[in-house]
Design an enzyme around this catalytic site. Structure first.
Site, PDB file in Angstrom:
ATOM      1  N   SER A  91       0.817  -1.211   0.000  1.00  0.00           N
ATOM      2  CA  SER A  91       0.000   0.000   0.000  1.00  0.00           C
ATOM      3  C   SER A  91       0.850   1.261   0.000  1.00  0.00           C
ATOM      4  O   SER A  91       0.331   2.356  -0.159  1.00  0.00           O
ATOM      5  CB  SER A  91      -0.919   0.006   1.229  1.00  0.00           C
TER       6      SER A  91
ATOM      7  N   HIS B 176      -2.544  -3.764  -5.727  1.00  0.00           N
ATOM      8  CA  HIS B 176      -2.956  -3.244  -4.424  1.00  0.00           C
ATOM      9  C   HIS B 176      -4.460  -3.450  -4.219  1.00  0.00           C
ATOM     10  O   HIS B 176      -5.282  -2.831  -4.877  1.00  0.00           O
ATOM     11  CB  HIS B 176      -2.603  -1.751  -4.346  1.00  0.00           C
TER      12      HIS B 176
ATOM     13  N   GLU C 147      -5.719  -1.471  -7.512  1.00  0.00           N
ATOM     14  CA  GLU C 147      -4.752  -0.614  -8.215  1.00  0.00           C
ATOM     15  C   GLU C 147      -3.670  -1.506  -8.805  1.00  0.00           C
ATOM     16  O   GLU C 147      -3.020  -2.266  -8.080  1.00  0.00           O
ATOM     17  CB  GLU C 147      -4.103   0.380  -7.243  1.00  0.00           C
TER      18      GLU C 147
ATOM     19  N   ASN D 268      -4.264   6.120  -1.887  1.00  0.00           N
ATOM     20  CA  ASN D 268      -3.742   6.543  -0.582  1.00  0.00           C
ATOM     21  C   ASN D 268      -3.137   7.947  -0.635  1.00  0.00           C
ATOM     22  O   ASN D 268      -3.147   8.674   0.359  1.00  0.00           O
ATOM     23  CB  ASN D 268      -2.706   5.544  -0.073  1.00  0.00           C
TER      24      ASN D 268
END
Length: 708
Positions: free
Chosen positions: A429, A450, A462, A500
């Protein structure tokens, strides 16, 4: 009939007319405006033929009945009156089917959704297959609409007002056994005898619509106007508790059902058509439809132009923790691909296998799956303490601790123990894929994959590429993620990737507001009212305060001071507050705790006297604008390929309000010039972290939009 027709009529020797629905050139059947005339001609032929004793509608597609109406029809409409006319045309078409003086049967296999279910409900009898692919529902609310071709009237008549409202307000789909229990279908049969069973029903059924057969409390409640009033009220309260007034379709759905039940079907149909036209013109429905079109478009893409994905027959999973268990589950249960789990302890493997068993067993208990299917899926999962069996897997998905050296060791291990050409996909992540691929023999086969927690529920993945990742590796990984039930977006390597990275400034700003004295509930409620599924403080507890604190310095180091987190994190970690995982965070958790009360000791820990200083809209603006700004930076730097990918990533990855369309569509709707002015004003008051990205300034000056 010509080959260009979608409805093909065959009158059998026994007098049963079989109408096969097969839209030319399409993988699934969808209803189009032009079909009204075609069905009208068919009805004329049937009404004029006294030899016809019954009618069966069946699909010519292998895996679907009718997946719904073609949403492009609505986009082609310029006014509410145009869209209302579409609805009335659909209503008239289905009324003619219902009014045939011979029994009409819908033979359903696969998706029977939206307009497809409206057509099926216009038939006098419904027979469906016991296949897992068979699903019946009215999902129009997910597009900010209501069913416009009689669905708000026929569904409550068949399953009762309470069940009908629940289905229409949530878009809930019923499996075969659920549909039978609800009274939506009359018979369930194996796919192999679907047509025979439908023909049999057409010979013995009556040419009149079925009615709901309610029992117990439901029967008592729905028998009186007072009882039904309670149902309408409760349905509205429950729906708005989640929607927070952001979805205009909710009130119109309830009114359409109520009008039909209390004033008669003609009045209900009239209101339904008008409401359908009005809702189609709302900005909420427009944005929701754009998300639908974007995801449909993405399903056709490979992630790497001109390259076909490689075949994935087996998958290896490194790590049996929560993420590893979830990845193994979606691989075996959703993609149907055998998965082998490697962990350093037997307990890790047992945990991962139990994770899948628990979820499959729930499906069995709810009658969504047979016990035999559970056993078959579990047999496709295996575990090992070493790399035995990994010489046969095509993709290895790594889900070990966020430690760069450990992940690099995993790459080396897989390259020495795996088969030739194996892809190494790392579920990180925060760590750069470029660094994980350093020293790899085959860096072109190293890629980021991800997932978001919990893996079996979160729809986004992702796919992170570094400079040496090959196109075939990208295409193969994208195809695998799709089979696992994910919507994948391809992003370039960089700190925080996309999701993120845009989430961090949003969370940081919420933390600053808290330190400034804003009450925890006020911050969270403000963002939920804006449209997020949960508020940022709740999200911090769920993600883990320790995780957020660990990621923050990485982002600051790579991307600069606008990512600096407020000092609150140090104090929280010092007090061992990790959030939900250790029952100690911003909210109270554990046994005996009812609801979601704030842990007020947080205030004294942070030396705060809580008092609201900003209204809800101001709080939402202060938190959301930095997220929008970071999304623009990501597009500017090529982290995401397009505004479309950024919007899908935001909606599916962090729950950005779908009715606002995602960060880029939201900025277009608000006006990029307006966004820039608001940010510059805040930059003067609150610091340079609000300075708009160069791309936003340039677009504002040139009067451009992300979606021209």
């Amino acid at each position: 009939m010509t080959d260009n027709n979608a409805f093909h009529l065959d009158i059998r020797d026994d007098g049963i007319a079989v109408i096969t629905i097969d839209v030319p050139g399409e993988r699934m059947n969808t209803l189009k405006d032009s079909f009204a005339d075609e069905v009208g001609r068919l009805m004329n032929r049937l009404e004029d033929n006294s030899d016809v004793k019954g009618v069966v509608f069946i699909s010519g597609k292998p895996d679907s009945f009718i997946a719904g109406a073609d949403i492009n029809m609505i986009n082609d409409c310029e006014t509410a009156a145009d869209t209302e006319s579409l609805a009335r045309k659909g209503q008239a078409m289905f009324d003619r089917i219902e009014q045939l003086n011979v029994p009409v049967v819908a033979a359903i296999h696969g998706a029977c959704l939206g307009g497809g279910l409206e057509l099926a409900m216009a038939c006098h009898v419904r027979v469906c297959t016991d296949s897992e692919k068979t699903a019946l529902g009215l999902p129009e609310v997910q597009l900010g609409l209501l069913p416009g071709s009689g669905g708000t009237q026929r569904l409550p008549a068949l399953v009762g007002v309470q069940q009908g409202l629940t289905m229409i307000l949530t878009g809930k789909q019923l499996r075969a056994k659920q549909a039978l229990k609800a009274g939506l279908v009359h018979e369930i049969v194996p796919h192999s005898i679907l047509l025979d069973a439908a023909v049999k029903q057409a010979k013995k059924a009556k040419a009149k619509p079925a009615k709901a057969n309610l029992k117990g409390v439901s029967k008592l409640l729905e028998a009186t106007a007072y009882g039904r009033g309670i149902i309408y009220k409760k349905a509205g309260e429950q729906a708005q508790a989640k929607a927070k007034g952001n979805y205009p379709a909710i009130d119109k759905i309830i009114k359409a059902v109520k009008t039909g039940v209390e004033k008669g079907r003609d009045a209900g149909l009239d209101y339904e058509a008008r409401a359908f036209g009005e809702l189609a013109m709302t900005p909420e429905s427009y944005q929701l439809r754009q998300i639908f079109f974007a995801t449909t478009e993405m399903k056709k893409e490979t992630g790497a132009d001109g390259v076909k994905p490689g075949e994935v027959k087996r998958v290896g999973v490194l790590g049996g923790g929560l993420m590893g268990g979830g990845i193994a589950f979606v691989t075996a249960a959703k993609a149907g691909i055998p998965a082998r789990i490697k962990d350093i302890s037997p307990e890790g493997i047992t945990h991962a296998l139990h994770y899948s068993y628990e979820r499959l067993n729930k499906k069995v208990k709810r009658r969504h799956m047979r016990r035999a299917e559970l056993e078959k899926t579990m047999l496709s999962l295996s575990g090992s303490l070493d790399y035995s069996g990994f010489d046969r897997v095509d993709v290895v998905i790594e889900a070990v601790f966020e430690d760069l050296d450990l992940k690099k060791k995993m790459v080396a291990d897989v390259e020495s123990h795996g088969k030739e050409g194996v892809i190494f996909a790392t579920n990180t992540s925060s760590l750069p894929i470029t660094q994980i691929a350093e020293g790899a023999q085959y860096p072109e086969r190293v890629i980021g994959l991800h997932y978001f927690s919990p893996v079996d529920k979160m729809p986004l993945a992702e796919i992170i590429t570094h400079e040496q990742t090959s196109k075939e590796t990208i295409a193969t990984t994208v195809a695998l993620a799709k089979k696992q039930g994910k919507t994948p977006i391809v992003v370039k390597d960089g700190a925080g990737f996309f999701v993120n990275r845009i989430l961090a400034p949003y969370m940081n700003e919420a933390a600053r507001l808290l330190i400034g004295g804003e009450p925890i509930e006020h911050i969270d409620k403000s963002l939920v009212k804006f449209g997020f599924p949960v508020g940022p403080i709740t999200l911090l507890d769920e993600v883990g305060i320790d995780v957020a604190a660990k990621v923050a310095p990485i982002l600051v180091k790579e991307l600069g001071t606008r990512f600096e987190a407020p000092a609150a994190f140090d104090k929280l970690i010092g007090d061992d507050r990790k959030g939900k995982k250790n029952n100690k965070g911003f909210y109270q958790y554990g046994k005996g705790v009812k609801g979601k009360p704030v842990d007020k000791s947080v205030y004294s820990l942070l030396n705060i006297e809580p008092q609201a200083k900003h209204d809800g809209e101001e709080i939402a603006e202060l938190c959301v604008l930095p997220m929008l700004n970071e999304a623009a930076y990501c597009l500017q730097e090529g982290i995401i390929r397009s505004a479309r990918d950024g919007d899908i990533g935001s909606v599916f990855g962090i729950g950005f309000p779908p009715f606002r369309g995602g960060p880029f569509r939201y900025m277009d709707a608000e006006g990029i010039g307006s966004i820039v002015k608001r940010m510059e004003r805040l930059a003067e008051k609150r610091g340079d972290r609000y300075q708009p990205a160069p791309l936003l300034k340039q677009m504002a000056e040139q009067g451009k939009r992300f979606y021209e």
